[in-house]
Design an enzyme around this catalytic site. Structure first.
Site, short mmCIF file in Angstrom:
data_model
loop_
_atom_site.label_atom_id
_atom_site.label_comp_id
_atom_site.label_asym_id
_atom_site.label_seq_id
_atom_site.Cartn_x
_atom_site.Cartn_y
_atom_site.Cartn_z
N ARG A 145 14.58 16.77 32.02
CA ARG A 145 13.78 16.22 30.61
C ARG A 145 12.40 15.67 31.11
NH1 ARG A 145 18.28 14.45 26.23
NH2 ARG A 145 19.33 16.53 25.97
N SER A 146 12.11 14.58 30.35
CA SER A 146 10.62 14.29 30.46
C SER A 146 10.37 13.57 31.85
CB SER A 146 10.27 13.01 29.54
OG SER A 146 10.16 13.85 28.00
N ALA A 147 11.22 13.34 32.89
CA ALA A 147 10.99 12.80 34.05
C ALA A 147 9.98 14.04 34.76
CB ALA A 147 12.29 12.99 34.96
N LYS B 203 7.24 14.91 33.54
CA LYS B 203 6.00 14.58 33.03
C LYS B 203 5.41 14.06 34.60
CE LYS B 203 6.23 13.97 28.12
NZ LYS B 203 7.73 14.23 27.84
#
Length: 391
Positions: free
Chosen positions: A71-73, A75
């Site tokens: 997921r947002s890791a 980014k």
């Protein structure tokens, strides 16, 4: 729980915490890894690789090379691309985005700077017309959508988490500057030189290594009080008109994260896939040399990455957040190892970060996602254990 892997002397608290996550926090399948001064000192995995695997009935076990969506890791990996382009002289953080991407100069976004995209100050965390999962997977459609979107605050004057739109903002900027898709850039310039099992846009030939993920409720111990979010946070997630709901709903309906088509798309805000060891190795390479690899950031770039750009009440997440250039910084919303740490969590589970002061880098992935956004209890238990380790 049968835990496999290695733990160097002094890091036994991390293994103990990892076991407790299965015993008391409902972990189904997970892995954690730690690097110190470029050398791997923790690499543990346990449970089943697929969330729907039944532990009692012997679902397929998690293996050393099992990868999961983080997921947002993701980014934090995407941010590294822009900072590396800046280091090479191809991108100016203080230039208007429109200098590289002329179509972006519209609807009040003319003064948006590149650093605003990285620090969640661009003012476009939402889309007035959300994209379907199929549309979101098309980088041209995503780029056109954010280019046409009017900001909900004047760019540069405030901050709010760009949960989904970070994909198209960073992806299109990288394409305009380098001529390459961001997933290809990551594969060629980061993953291959470092030998990482990390992808933003999963190749078909690697699909068999990736476990299935699912949603799981946090267990409540007998006699314990259930932790509840503050009312303002809870109300923001319930209100369809709030920036919170709209930011996460920039892709509607929510994608099926086990869908091969979704995993093959390159969405650098949300669908990177990695092993815990590769996530930790990536962060280790940001702050120093790694065994059998190289260093990605020079000291100046490390300081840039972790220099505070945004702090205070987040207009999307509602809680107090701190951001450097593309990275979350240590704080109440997302505690990391120490005040020098920088990294990024993935909603409901994954976490990766580096701590320049101690030379430690950390990666955690799981197949069971919780409702937490920036500070999952299982990841935090491991971080506390790392803090207690004799390093």
């Amino acid at each position: 729980m049968d835990v496999s892997g290695l733990v160097a002397d002094g890091f036994e608290p991390v293994r103990d915490a990892f076991v407790r996550n299965f015993d008391t926090l409902g972990e189904r399948g997970a892995a954690v890894a730690v690097y110190r001064q470029g050398r791997k000192v923790v690499d543990l995995w346990a449970g089943t690789r697929d969330f729907d695997g039944d532990l009692k009935d012997g679902g397929a076990p998690w293996e050393q090379d099992t990868a999961q969506i983080v997921r947002s890791a993701t980014k934090g990996v995407a941010a590294a691309v822009l900072l590396l382009l800046r280091r090479r002289g191809e991108l100016d953080l203080d230039a208007p985005v429109g200098e590289y991407w002329p179509e972006y100069k519209t609807a009040g976004k003319e003064r948006t700077l590149v650093r605003h995209l990285l620090s969640h100050r661009a003012g476009v965390p939402v889309l007035d017309r959300p994209l379907t999962p199929a549309e979101a997977a098309d980088p041209a459609l995503g780029a056109a959508a954010v280019a046409a979107q009017a900001p909900v605050w004047e760019p540069g004057t405030d901050h709010g988490y760009h949960a989904q739109t970070f994909s198209w903002l960073t992806g299109e900027l990288v394409r305009r500057v380098s001529g390459r898709a961001i997933g290809d850039w990551i594969a060629d310039e980061i993953a291959e030189p470092l030998g990482l099992d990390l992808w933003v846009g999963l190749p078909a030939e690697e699909a068999g290594r990736v476990g299935r993920v699912g949603q799981v409720e946090a267990p409540v111990a007998a006699g314990a009080l259930k932790t509840r979010p503050k009312r303002s946070v809870s109300e923001a997630y319930k209100d369809p008109g709030s920036l919170t709901r709209r930011a996460f709903a920039a892709i509607t309906p929510l994608p099926d994260e086990n869908d091969p088509a979704y995993r093959a798309a390159a969405l650098p805000a949300s669908n990177g896939i990695a092993t815990a060891a590769s996530l930790a190795r990536f962060y280790a390479a940001l702050i120093g040399e790694v065994e059998g690899g190289t260093r990605l950031f020079d000291p100046e770039t490390v300081e840039l990455a972790r220099t505070e750009q945004s702090a205070g009440a987040d207009r999307v997440l509602v809680v107090h957040t701190r951001f450097g250039l593309g990275y979350m910084l240590h704080g109440t919303a997302s505690p990391l190892l120490s005040p020098t740490s920088f990294g990024h969590p993935g909603r409901g589970g994954a976490l990766g970060f580096a701590d320049p002061e101690s030379g430690l880098a950390f990666g955690y992935v799981t197949n069971g996602f919780r409702k937490s956004v920036t500070a999952d209890a299982r990841a935090q238990a491991l971080v506390r254990a790392l803090r207690e380790s004799r390093v």
